[in-house]
Design an enzyme around this catalytic site. Structure first.
Site, PDB file in Angstrom:
ATOM      1  N   GLY A  62      59.445 -21.139 -24.641  1.00 52.95           N
ATOM      2  CA  GLY A  62      60.426 -20.840 -25.668  1.00 52.95           C
ATOM      3  C   GLY A  62      61.837 -21.083 -25.182  1.00 52.95           C
ATOM      4  N   PRO A  63      62.795 -21.081 -26.092  1.00 53.79           N
ATOM      5  CA  PRO A  63      64.192 -21.289 -25.709  1.00 53.79           C
ATOM      6  C   PRO A  63      64.685 -20.170 -24.799  1.00 53.79           C
ATOM      7  CG  PRO A  63      63.876 -21.454 -28.097  1.00 53.79           C
ATOM      8  CD  PRO A  63      62.618 -20.891 -27.538  1.00 53.79           C
ATOM      9  N   PRO A  64      65.793 -20.389 -24.107  1.00 56.66           N
ATOM     10  CA  PRO A  64      66.339 -19.336 -23.236  1.00 56.66           C
ATOM     11  C   PRO A  64      66.753 -18.109 -24.044  1.00 56.66           C
ATOM     12  CG  PRO A  64      67.325 -21.474 -22.735  1.00 56.66           C
ATOM     13  CD  PRO A  64      66.543 -21.657 -23.990  1.00 56.66           C
ATOM     14  N   GLY A  65      66.519 -16.948 -23.466  1.00 55.91           N
ATOM     15  CA  GLY A  65      66.985 -15.707 -24.072  1.00 55.91           C
ATOM     16  C   GLY A  65      66.102 -15.133 -25.147  1.00 55.91           C
ATOM     17  N   THR A  66      64.862 -15.606 -25.280  1.00 55.14           N
ATOM     18  CA  THR A  66      63.989 -15.112 -26.349  1.00 55.14           C
ATOM     19  C   THR A  66      63.075 -13.979 -25.901  1.00 55.14           C
ATOM     20  OG1 THR A  66      62.479 -16.936 -25.833  1.00 55.14           O
ATOM     21  CG2 THR A  66      63.998 -17.256 -27.669  1.00 55.14           C
ATOM     22  N   LYS A  80      60.984 -13.857 -22.850  1.00 52.35           N
ATOM     23  CA  LYS A  80      59.734 -14.203 -22.160  1.00 52.35           C
ATOM     24  C   LYS A  80      59.492 -13.274 -20.971  1.00 52.35           C
ATOM     25  CE  LYS A  80      61.170 -18.453 -21.592  1.00 52.35           C
ATOM     26  NZ  LYS A  80      62.383 -18.481 -22.420  1.00 52.35           N
ATOM     27  N   GLU A 103      89.808 -27.337 -43.760  1.00 52.42           N
ATOM     28  CA  GLU A 103      88.824 -26.258 -43.909  1.00 52.42           C
ATOM     29  C   GLU A 103      88.575 -25.938 -45.376  1.00 52.42           C
ATOM     30  OE1 GLU A 103      87.177 -25.477 -41.427  1.00 52.42           O
ATOM     31  OE2 GLU A 103      88.467 -26.397 -39.919  1.00 52.42           O
ATOM     32  N   HIS A 151      85.823 -28.263 -46.592  1.00 55.41           N
ATOM     33  CA  HIS A 151      84.483 -27.760 -46.244  1.00 55.41           C
ATOM     34  C   HIS A 151      84.076 -26.625 -47.177  1.00 55.41           C
ATOM     35  CE1 HIS A 151      83.963 -30.159 -42.700  1.00 55.41           C
ATOM     36  NE2 HIS A 151      85.024 -29.662 -42.090  1.00 55.41           N
TER      37      HIS A 151
END
Length: 727
Positions: free
Chosen positions: A205-209, A211, A428, A431
């Site tokens: 998984g991605p960092p910081g999830t 594990k 802005e 947008h």
């Protein structure tokens, strides 16, 4: 490190003391006055000497004694100066008040000679061993030579025990890990069923999830020993150290089985062998080979479960991922909106929150945030509140923290000209207007012209809900929204600036992905065009990234990307021209207010009025009966086990109901067959054969005239009530 330094310091002090004592003993604690040869001869001739002692030593004659003032002196006479030596001897003998002695040459003791020789060698050897051990990370003292020992730390579950209920936003991942906990608690039921528990579980998984937190929760629930080590701790500067540490790690694990070995960032040691730059590293390959053998080789590792974590599963060696080693891969993704709310409750339990804070609303505004991102968000909010001298964290602190995490700190002191502020405001506003008109995919949450990080301003666009798929119209709307800033500059100033470079980069990437990956080009069709090297250079993969399509296709891809961008540019321009009044109003308001939130933007766009937003008026009603108030942030082990047992019971009930229905239907068919057979026999007994056959056909149209229907070209069906073998 501090302990090793203290040990070295103590040894050095002891050595200095011994050397000082030795020098004091040899020198009797006195330091005589050193006289030159001429000064010594002058004092001798004047009769100023009280005692004189001459002693041969190596290549000189040592001269020492006391003057008449009781001062110690010393001097030297060279060996080749025999004439002067004889003259001094005669002069000393002629003086009556002078105590003159001549000593024989003293031979140095064997102990002193050995000590003098060995001390420098021992010091050099000690320093060599010490610095070598520091290079290996082994520290000082008794661990100097423990190069091959494992650096794994054994986690004590009793001090800081992590349970499944402490892990929020990962209920499905916990269900996948529940068998590991059951096996570590009691493996009898698995052995009775002939089951083999997975030897290894790879958390991807991605960092910081979370594990690592999940691995600790498995150990905490099972109450088993937990060895934790990083993949980079195996590979060192000496060949063979990594393999030795792997062996030592598994030896320690066998002594504490059943247990868990957790290797964080396993891609540091498990990278594919012999691939790309740095792939043929002998030490890493030896370490990986030893790890493969320990996990599933000739030896048995009964009761040892490997859990590893990585965010790069694509570069791992295939031998590491085969069944028997890492049998199971569990995807630990970013949490959804419910998971984010639970994680926010976890990280806010020790923080004083104001009544205005709505964690559910924050979870809806932070799509794509991992658990680490949410923890950092609340920590930034607490720092902001403490900096301003507040006693509680309010919603404004969290809003500011969100902006800091996404775009960086505000640069309010940056000097910006009025022209640049006007350009940024219209950029802005462009947008914002596109986001208000095309709000199917994303909605405008906030827009600001306050510089943050590298940006002169930004518009925060948030999806209405967590998305896992995006349609072609939604992607086109996204491209159109990214082009809104540049188009607004073109419409209002008839010139463009460099502020849209990042917008173009993102828009071009989306358009290229639509053509090359998603098959959304009508001209090229539903095909995928990608490079053979995966599109990126990594040390674990080949560096060749040659495209697998021709130059003509590459030209067509570029033309399709240009077409998509141009079409959306013209579409965006038409939308802004149709809403030019709202565009100018929002830009003008931004120049005075600098920041607008969603409620103000909607009011300006639809009503042309700027409302006041009172953060303090909002009060969030907290549910005191919720699981969060009881310190429960995720499903516990008992909850998951109860759900699984309930699902099993439900399946058994459905199977039993199916069996009952089938049995009931079979009994009905058998009863009908018996009734038909009885009627047929009665008719046959009361009439002749022809009438029996005729009446039999009238009662049963499918009767063939035989007492038992022939089973010709029909497969055997055990549930067929008409089959005599089933009666």
């Amino acid at each position: 490190m501090q302990k090793a330094f203290r040990n070295v310091l103590v040894i050095a002090i002891i050595g200095v003391i011994i050397f000082g004592v030795f020098s004091y003993i040899n020198g009797n604690g006195n330091t005589p006055k050193q006289l030159s040869y001429s000064q010594f001869v002058e004092k001798l001739d004047k009769g100023d000497l009280k005692t004189l002692e001459i002693q041969p030593e190596q290549n000189v004659y040592l001269v020492s004694g006391k003057t008449k003032n009781d001062e110690d002196y010393s001097s030297t006479i060279l060996y080749n100066n025999e004439k002067d030596l004889q003259k001094i001897t005669n002069e000393a003998k002629s003086q009556k008040g002078l105590d003159f002695k001549v000593k024989e040459e003293e031979k140095q003791s064997v102990f002193v000679s050995m000590l003098t020789t060995l001390i420098p060698v021992l010091i050099i050897a000690f320093l060599f061993i010490f610095f070598l051990s520091q290079a290996q990370g082994g520290g000082g003292g008794g661990r100097m030579m423990n190069f091959g020992k494992s650096k794994a730390k054994m986690y004590d579950n009793q001090k800081r025990r992590v349970r499944f209920s402490d892990v929020a936003g990962a209920d499905e991942e916990k269900q996948e890990l529940i068998e590991i906990v059951d096996f570590l608690k009691d493996n009898k039921k698995f052995k009775q069923m002939g089951s083999r528990i997975p030897k290894g579980v790879l958390l991807v998984g991605p960092p910081g999830t979370g594990k690592t937190l999940l691995a600790r929760a498995v150990a905490g629930e099972a109450g088993a020993p937990f060895f934790s080590i990083s993949g980079s701790d195996f590979v060192e500067m000496f060949v063979g150290v990594g393999a030795s540490r792997v062996r030592d790690l598994f030896e320690n694990a066998k002594k504490n089985a059943p247990c868990i070995i957790f290797i964080d960032e396993i891609d540091a040691v498990g990278r594919q062998r012999g691939a790309g730059v740095g792939g043929g590293h002998d030490e890493r390959e030896q370490t990986l080979n030893q790890l493969l053998v320990e996990m599933d080789g000739f030896g048995e590792n009964e009761g040892i479960i490997m859990i590893a974590a990585t965010n790069r599963p694509d570069i791992l060696d295939p031998a590491l991922l085969r069944p028997g080693r890492f049998d199971r891969q569990i995807q630990v993704g970013r949490p959804d909106v419910k998971g984010r709310e639970a994680i926010l409750h976890v990280h806010s339990k020790n923080k004083p929150l104001d009544e205005t804070v709505d964690l559910k609303a924050i979870s809806q505004r932070t799509p794509g945030f991992s658990g680490a991102d949410l923890e950092n968000l609340l920590n930034e909010a607490s720092l902001i509140a403490a900096r301003e001298g507040k006693n509680k964290i309010d919603m404004r602190d969290i809003e500011e923290a969100t902006d800091r995490v996404i775009a960086g700190p505000a640069k309010k002191s940056r000097v910006i000209s009025d022209k640049e502020r006007n350009i940024v405001a219209h950029h802005e506003a462009g947008h914002t207007v596109i986001g208000m008109v095309l709000d199917e995919a994303e909605v405008v949450h906030k827009v600001t012209i306050v510089p943050r990080g590298q940006a002169g301003g930004y518009a925060m666009m948030l999806p209405k809900q967590d998305r896992f798929l995006m349609t072609e119209p939604e992607l086109l709307d996204k491209i159109c929204g990214l082009l809104g800033g540049r188009v607004s500059e073109d419409i209002n100033f008839h010139e463009v600036s460099t502020g849209a470079s990042n917008d173009f980069e993102r828009a071009t990437q989306i358009a290229r992905s639509m053509v090359t990956e998603y098959g959304m080009s009508k001209k090229l069709g539903p095909l995928q065009f990608s490079s053979s090297g995966g599109g990126q250079v990594f040390l674990g993969k080949d560096m060749q990234g040659e495209p697998n399509y021709s130059g003509q296709i590459a030209y067509e891809i570029d033309k399709e990307v240009q077409r998509i961008i141009k079409e959306q540019y013209e579409r965006c321009k038409q939308i802004l021209l149709d809403h030019e009044k709202e565009l100018k109003l929002i830009a003008k308001t931004l120049l005075t207010e600098e920041t607008l939130v969603a409620e103000q933007i909607r009011s300006l766009f639809y009503d042309g009025v700027l409302p006041e937003v009172d953060y303090d008026a909002a009060r969030v009603v907290k549910d005191e009966d919720s699981d969060y108030s009881e310190g429960k942030y995720g499903k516990s082990y008992d909850d998951i086990r109860e759900e699984q047992l309930e699902e099993g019971k439900e399946d058994m009930r459905e199977d039993r109901k199916e069996d009952n229905d089938m049995n009931r239907e079979r009994r009905h068919r058998q009863r009908d067959d018996r009734d038909n057979q009885t009627g047929h026999d009665q008719l046959r007994d009361g009439s002749n054969g022809d009438n029996d056959q005729h009446r039999g056909h009238s009662n049963n149209e499918e009767d063939t005239g035989h007492e038992q229907s022939p089973n010709i070209d029909k497969p055997y069906n055990p549930n067929d009530p008409n089959n005599p073998s089933n009666r």
